[in-house]
Design an enzyme around this catalytic site. Structure first.
Site: not given
Ligand code: EPU
Length: 342
Positions: A168, A242, A338
């Site tokens: 990012r 995010s 971010e």
């Molecule tokens: N989780 C929780 N509680 C929550 C949110 C997440 O326990 O409220 C846990 C989920 O269960 C999962 C883990 O955290 O095990 C990761 O969550 P998720 O798969 O939703 O992905 P993320 O790491 O939160 C990242 C990117 C997103 C992208 C997704 C899918 C970043 C900062 N964010 O989110 O990107 O869509 O992976 O690849 O790296 C963005 O950058 O704006 C964005 C949406």
């Protein structure tokens, strides 16, 4: 023939940032070609003044009125530039909506961007924060880009190395911030096409549907479904995706945290460090669904801060700080925002 440069004065930026935050710009110029950038530079008043470059405003938190001229990049155009043995190369105007380009490329029979479906924002903003989702980052598809240097007015082509892509992150968030206008981006879509299905939620879709060899269109549809289920549509609820980056910690730190919180969601990185799920950390601190003032934490994904209606940037920043403090207090980890906070 170009139309004369139109300089709009005293412009509200509320419609131009997906958080829907109020802020005014003293002047705004819509950039529809590289020549427009040069005409701004030749303009008697605007020429030397500092500039703020705006794409889709989807990664932006505006906390006050701007003191500079906004260049709103609206350069259009998309075409297949080259068919090579190893890739199709497409060239896209920086003002095109990212998701429309993903959909268009599939319609044209050019797969490779499907995992990046439904990401808000423009094509020009995509390399700035090296957008990524479901196992693909912009840098994996990046060929080159044209920028107009705001100091010299010259068009320069930049390759991946010069962009210094990181998680990012890119040179446009740092030394080139406000210094160059991205006008055109070239993306390479590898041939032969290979599906990227390593992400847990895509694996789940394969199991649920029994489709073990999805085509690019199927993956596109799944990614849209997954995103719609847990990310708010900025057209309905103001947000910037995010709000924090997923923090990277050393193996020692990771072991220490697992010792205290065995449930913590973490991923091993190739260099031996670990990425922790910021959403999980925030959720564990009890923030999901909570608010401070008119800024809130989305109830389906704690990593997304939202505008509950009429919020100002200061409320979003106050909420973000409170979250950072509680995550630091409990886990000793500093979350880094971010979006660009202005
Ligand atoms: N989780 C929780 N509680 C929550 C949110 C997440 O326990 O409220 C846990 C989920 O269960 C999962 C883990 O955290 O095990 C990761 O969550 P998720 O798969 O939703 O992905 P993320 O790491 O939160 C990242 C990117 C997103 C992208 C997704 C899918 C970043 C900062 N964010 O989110 O990107 O869509 O992976 O690849 O790296 C963005 O950058 O704006 C964005 C949406």
């Amino acid at each position: 023939m170009h139309l004369p440069l139109i300089v709009e004065k005293g412009v509200s930026l509320k419609p131009y940032n997906t958080f829907g935050l109020p802020a005014m710009a003293p002047t705004l110029v819509r950039i529809t070609s590289e020549a427009d950038v040069r005409r701004v530079l030749d303009h008697p008043e605007l020429g030397r003044a500092p500039k703020f470059i705006l794409g889709g405003g989807s990664n932006l938190v505006l906390t006050h009125d701007l003191d500079r001229c906004v260049l709103k990049v609206e350069i259009k155009g998309r075409r297949l530039l080259e068919t090579r043995d190893d890739a199709w190369v497409i060239e896209v105007g920086a003002g095109e909506a990212w998701h429309d380009v993903v959909a268009w490329s599939l319609d044209e029979g050019l797969p490779g961007l499907e995992n990046l479906a439904l990401i808000p924002g423009t094509v020009g903003a995509a390399p700035v924060q090296n957008i990524g989702a479901y196992g693909v980052e912009l840098q994996d598809r990046f060929e080159s880009m044209d920028v107009v240097d705001l100091t010299t007015g010259r068009t320069v082509t930049l390759g991946a190395q010069r962009c210094q892509f990181g998680y990012r992150d890119s040179v446009f968030k740092r030394e080139l911030a406000g210094k160059a206008v991205i006008t055109r981006v070239r993306l390479k879509l590898p041939r032969p096409w290979q599906p990227l299905l390593g992400y847990l939620e895509l694996e789940r879709k394969m199991q649920e549907t029994g489709i073990s060899r999805p085509d690019a269109r199927q993956i596109f549809n799944w990614v849209c479904e997954i995103r719609r289920a847990k990310l708010p549509d900025p057209a309905v609820i103001g947000n910037a995706g995010s709000f924090f980056k997923n923090p990277v910690v050393t193996p020692e730190q990771c072991r220490d945290i697992i010792g205290r919180d065995p449930e913590i969601v973490h991923y091993a990185l190739p260099d031996g460090s670990f990425k922790l799920a910021a959403g999980w950390l925030i959720d564990a601190c009890g923030w999901k669904g909570k608010s401070i003032g008119r800024a809130g934490v989305y109830d389906k994904q704690a990593l997304v801060l939202i505008n509950r209606g009429g919020a100002i940037g200061a409320e979003v920043v106050t909420l973000a700080r409170a979250i950072q403090e509680s995550v630091y207090g409990r886990f000793g980890i500093r979350l880094e925002p971010e979006p660009v906070v202005v």
